[in-house]
Design a protein around this motif. Structure first.
Motif, PDB file in Angstrom:
ATOM      1  N   SER A  40       0.863  -0.676   0.063  1.00 41.80           N
ATOM      2  CA  SER A  40       0.078   0.189   0.412  1.00 41.80           C
ATOM      3  C   SER A  40       0.870   1.047   0.106  1.00 41.80           C
ATOM      4  O   SER A  40       1.907   1.682   0.592  1.00 41.80           O
ATOM      5  N   GLY A  41       0.524   2.545  -0.742  1.00 42.42           N
ATOM      6  CA  GLY A  41       0.782   3.252  -0.602  1.00 42.42           C
ATOM      7  C   GLY A  41       1.968   3.425  -1.821  1.00 42.42           C
ATOM      8  O   GLY A  41       2.297   2.594  -2.864  1.00 42.42           O
ATOM      9  N   GLY A  42       2.970   4.945  -2.235  1.00 49.01           N
ATOM     10  CA  GLY A  42       3.217   5.178  -3.146  1.00 49.01           C
ATOM     11  C   GLY A  42       5.070   4.124  -3.922  1.00 49.01           C
ATOM     12  O   GLY A  42       5.171   4.637  -1.616  1.00 49.01           O
ATOM     13  N   TYR A  43       5.352   4.103  -4.153  1.00 50.97           N
ATOM     14  CA  TYR A  43       7.156   3.267  -4.133  1.00 50.97           C
ATOM     15  C   TYR A  43       8.268   4.260  -3.447  1.00 50.97           C
ATOM     16  O   TYR A  43       8.706   3.827  -2.499  1.00 50.97           O
ATOM     17  N   LEU A  44       7.391   5.004  -4.136  1.00 54.19           N
ATOM     18  CA  LEU A  44       9.418   6.057  -3.842  1.00 54.19           C
ATOM     19  C   LEU A  44       9.325   7.218  -2.738  1.00 54.19           C
ATOM     20  O   LEU A  44       9.813   7.002  -2.185  1.00 54.19           O
ATOM     21  N   GLU A  45       7.845   6.943  -2.238  1.00 52.32           N
ATOM     22  CA  GLU A  45       7.174   7.391  -0.749  1.00 52.32           C
ATOM     23  C   GLU A  45       8.142   6.095   0.841  1.00 52.32           C
ATOM     24  O   GLU A  45       9.042   6.323   1.330  1.00 52.32           O
ATOM     25  N   ARG A  46       7.757   5.001   0.062  1.00 46.92           N
ATOM     26  CA  ARG A  46       8.116   3.938   0.237  1.00 46.92           C
ATOM     27  C   ARG A  46       9.929   4.001   0.521  1.00 46.92           C
ATOM     28  O   ARG A  46      10.850   4.038   1.612  1.00 46.92           O
ATOM     29  N   GLN A  47      10.762   3.864  -0.753  1.00 52.59           N
ATOM     30  CA  GLN A  47      11.800   4.064  -1.082  1.00 52.59           C
ATOM     31  C   GLN A  47      12.925   5.357  -0.263  1.00 52.59           C
ATOM     32  O   GLN A  47      13.634   4.711   0.806  1.00 52.59           O
ATOM     33  N   LEU A  48      11.626   6.334  -0.115  1.00 53.50           N
ATOM     34  CA  LEU A  48      12.433   7.153   0.564  1.00 53.50           C
ATOM     35  C   LEU A  48      12.624   7.108   1.892  1.00 53.50           C
ATOM     36  O   LEU A  48      13.049   7.457   2.586  1.00 53.50           O
ATOM     37  N   ARG A  49      11.680   6.702   1.774  1.00 52.41           N
ATOM     38  CA  ARG A  49      11.236   6.721   4.242  1.00 52.41           C
ATOM     39  C   ARG A  49      12.412   5.288   4.429  1.00 52.41           C
ATOM     40  O   ARG A  49      13.060   5.327   5.639  1.00 52.41           O
ATOM     41  N   ARG A  50      12.361   4.264   3.672  1.00 47.22           N
ATOM     42  CA  ARG A  50      13.117   2.801   3.795  1.00 47.22           C
ATOM     43  C   ARG A  50      14.785   2.980   3.991  1.00 47.22           C
ATOM     44  O   ARG A  50      15.257   3.204   4.414  1.00 47.22           O
ATOM     45  N   TRP A  51      15.087   4.050   2.827  1.00 47.88           N
ATOM     46  CA  TRP A  51      16.744   4.527   2.499  1.00 47.88           C
ATOM     47  C   TRP A  51      17.513   5.216   3.875  1.00 47.88           C
ATOM     48  O   TRP A  51      18.370   5.598   4.336  1.00 47.88           O
ATOM     49  N   HIS A 101      16.942  14.547   1.040  1.00 50.47           N
ATOM     50  CA  HIS A 101      16.120  13.924   1.615  1.00 50.47           C
ATOM     51  C   HIS A 101      14.246  14.721   1.573  1.00 50.47           C
ATOM     52  O   HIS A 101      13.230  14.236   0.807  1.00 50.47           O
ATOM     53  N   GLU A 102      14.828  15.558   1.816  1.00 50.90           N
ATOM     54  CA  GLU A 102      13.242  16.901   2.006  1.00 50.90           C
ATOM     55  C   GLU A 102      12.781  17.080   0.814  1.00 50.90           C
ATOM     56  O   GLU A 102      12.168  17.140   0.828  1.00 50.90           O
ATOM     57  N   ARG A 103      14.008  17.577  -0.335  1.00 52.04           N
ATOM     58  CA  ARG A 103      13.278  17.348  -1.541  1.00 52.04           C
ATOM     59  C   ARG A 103      12.723  16.785  -2.644  1.00 52.04           C
ATOM     60  O   ARG A 103      12.182  17.225  -3.024  1.00 52.04           O
ATOM     61  N   LEU A 104      13.681  15.734  -2.532  1.00 53.07           N
ATOM     62  CA  LEU A 104      13.252  14.370  -2.683  1.00 53.07           C
ATOM     63  C   LEU A 104      11.231  14.361  -2.241  1.00 53.07           C
ATOM     64  O   LEU A 104      10.625  14.082  -3.362  1.00 53.07           O
ATOM     65  N   VAL A 105      11.271  14.338  -1.037  1.00 55.94           N
ATOM     66  CA  VAL A 105      10.482  13.897  -0.509  1.00 55.94           C
ATOM     67  C   VAL A 105       9.079  14.891  -1.738  1.00 55.94           C
ATOM     68  O   VAL A 105       7.778  14.643  -1.723  1.00 55.94           O
ATOM     69  N   GLU A 106       9.645  17.058  -1.278  1.00 55.02           N
ATOM     70  CA  GLU A 106       8.108  17.420  -1.713  1.00 55.02           C
ATOM     71  C   GLU A 106       8.353  17.185  -3.445  1.00 55.02           C
ATOM     72  O   GLU A 106       7.134  17.579  -3.860  1.00 55.02           O
ATOM     73  N   ARG A 107       9.329  17.111  -4.118  1.00 53.76           N
ATOM     74  CA  ARG A 107       9.678  17.092  -5.622  1.00 53.76           C
ATOM     75  C   ARG A 107       7.566  15.785  -5.876  1.00 53.76           C
ATOM     76  O   ARG A 107       7.490  15.193  -6.921  1.00 53.76           O
ATOM     77  N   ALA A 108       8.521  14.118  -5.300  1.00 61.73           N
ATOM     78  CA  ALA A 108       8.109  12.992  -5.561  1.00 61.73           C
ATOM     79  C   ALA A 108       6.403  12.883  -5.450  1.00 61.73           C
ATOM     80  O   ALA A 108       6.050  12.771  -6.194  1.00 61.73           O
ATOM     81  N   ALA A 109       6.156  13.687  -4.206  1.00 61.86           N
ATOM     82  CA  ALA A 109       4.216  13.994  -3.729  1.00 61.86           C
ATOM     83  C   ALA A 109       3.869  14.499  -5.337  1.00 61.86           C
ATOM     84  O   ALA A 109       2.123  14.221  -6.149  1.00 61.86           O
ATOM     85  N   LEU A 162      17.035  10.846 -11.248  1.00 61.06           N
ATOM     86  CA  LEU A 162      19.110  10.575 -11.448  1.00 61.06           C
ATOM     87  C   LEU A 162      18.937  11.347 -10.260  1.00 61.06           C
ATOM     88  O   LEU A 162      20.092  10.985 -10.155  1.00 61.06           O
ATOM     89  N   ALA A 163      17.709  12.672  -9.871  1.00 59.76           N
ATOM     90  CA  ALA A 163      18.652  12.362  -8.895  1.00 59.76           C
ATOM     91  C   ALA A 163      17.840  11.635  -7.370  1.00 59.76           C
ATOM     92  O   ALA A 163      19.398  11.882  -6.188  1.00 59.76           O
ATOM     93  N   PHE A 164      17.149  10.560  -7.546  1.00 56.96           N
ATOM     94  CA  PHE A 164      16.564  10.351  -6.203  1.00 56.96           C
ATOM     95  C   PHE A 164      18.154   8.810  -6.434  1.00 56.96           C
ATOM     96  O   PHE A 164      18.157   8.245  -5.285  1.00 56.96           O
ATOM     97  N   ALA A 165      18.087   8.755  -7.858  1.00 58.88           N
ATOM     98  CA  ALA A 165      19.370   7.735  -8.110  1.00 58.88           C
ATOM     99  C   ALA A 165      20.360   7.738  -7.349  1.00 58.88           C
ATOM    100  O   ALA A 165      21.286   6.930  -6.176  1.00 58.88           O
ATOM    101  N   ARG A 166      21.066   9.212  -7.757  1.00 51.99           N
ATOM    102  CA  ARG A 166      21.993   9.652  -5.812  1.00 51.99           C
ATOM    103  C   ARG A 166      22.112   9.501  -5.348  1.00 51.99           C
ATOM    104  O   ARG A 166      22.275   9.083  -4.082  1.00 51.99           O
TER     105      ARG A 166
END
Length: 353
Positions: A166-177, A196-204, A301-305
């Motif tokens: 349940s929930g979004g993949y990117l949200e889970r990945q950002l939380r997990r890592w 992390h803060e900026r990726l969470v905002e952009r992923a949404a 690409l930013a998320f990968a880095r």
């Protein structure tokens, strides 16, 4: 940099393994003495070994690292499940042979698979091992074709549908890592936190993605290729999950690079030498083969880095703790610097994108 096997650790004791093979895996012939076991070089997490049976046949064994295992990161049954599910699909994987959940055999769960011959082009100089011309171009294009083939597999049709979360993949990945970076022994995580803060905002703000099999570490260093450049097998399924396929493409291109990139690649690959397709060609090929919109690739690409920095934090902790089967003369200082450098490149990629 020098490396040596720790004399205190025997990650795959040959005699117990031989006894198990004799009892449970009749297709692997064993004689009176133990099978031969040798570490296959490379790999920063789960460990891979070559097994030579009584007739000289070769097999491969995967097991977790010998200590400091982060939660959910080294699940052998998960790797086993993915290669078993994909064995009869167009995605080339090593043939699954047997899985052992009994940790008393060698000290950890493990699985055995067929040994796939081929070059593993895991760094810049390795690119010279393919002949110039068509083989090098083929390697780049076939890598993307295999990735598109993986993302074309319906998880439900191969028995993996129950892995949906349940929930979004990117949200889970950002939380997990982010959590696992904070579980590491890296002393300063401020740059990872800011990114992390900026990726969470952009992923949404991203459109929802379809749910497909995401390998998690798809790049030439995890592929076996023939002299013609064709991919013979995809290895290292420890990070595989169901999620956003564009995360795999972002990971591949972050390590491959594009001609106009100002930032260094995350993991140098074979295209560091001449004759390989450009990153732009790989992206275009993937878009054509998959039919997916790749206009948000800069985010991935930013998320990968950033994710690479978090993974490197865990790898640094295991090396610093001496649990990777080798010890290093520099005490891990270079690896720690690499964590910081990669985290800084994630912020720079966010600024550029």
């Amino acid at each position: 940099m020098s490396a040596r096997r720790s004399p205190e650790i025997d990650p795959v004791p040959a005699q117990p393994l031989t006894d198990w093979l004799r009892a449970e895996v009749p297709q692997v012939p064993v004689g009176d003495g133990p099978v031969e076991v040798e570490r296959i070089s490379g790999g920063h997490s789960n460990l891979t070994y070559r097994i030579i049976d009584a007739r000289g046949g070769r097999w491969a064994l995967r097991r977790p690292p010998t200590g400091m295992v982060l939660a959910t990161a080294h699940d052998m049954s998960r790797e086993w499940r993915f290669i078993s599910a994909l064995a009869d699909t167009p995605v080339p994987v090593a043939p699954p042979v047997a899985y052992c959940a009994d940790e008393s055999v060698i000290g950890a769960s493990f699985y055995v698979m067929g040994f796939v011959e081929g070059e593993v082009l895991g760094d810049g100089p390795s690119g010279e091992r393919l002949a110039p011309g068509e083989p090098r171009r083929t390697l780049g294009l076939d890598t993307v074709d295999v990735l598109a083939a993986l993302h074309a597999v319906d998880p439900d049709e191969v028995g993996l549908g129950d892995l949906r979360r349940s929930g979004g993949y990117l949200e889970r990945q950002l939380r997990r890592w982010h959590r696992q970076a904070h579980d590491s022994s890296v002393p300063d995580l401020s740059t990872i936190d800011r990114a992390h803060e900026r990726l969470v905002e952009r992923a949404a703000a991203l459109p929802p993605s379809d749910v497909r099999i995401a390998h998690g570490d798809f790049r030439p260093g995890n592929l076996a290729v023939g002299p013609d450049g064709r991919v013979r097998a995809v290895f290292d399924w420890e990070l595989a999950t169901l999620g956003d396929p564009l995360a795999d493409l972002g990971w591949l291109i972050a390590s491959w690079g594009r001609s106009g990139d100002a930032l260094a690649v995350t993991i140098p690959g074979p295209n560091a030498v001449g004759g390989y397709p450009t990153g732009e060609e790989l992206v275009a090929r993937y878009a054509e083969r998959s039919g997916r919109d790749v206009s948000d690739l800069d985010f991935y690409l930013a998320f990968a880095r950033w994710r690479s920095a978090c993974i490197s934090a865990g790898v640094y902790s295991r090396y610093a703790g001496g649990v990777m089967g080798v010890t290093e003369a520099d005490g891990g200082a270079a690896r720690l610097a690499g964590v910081y450098r990669t985290a800084e490149s994630a912020l720079a990629a966010l600024d550029a994108g």
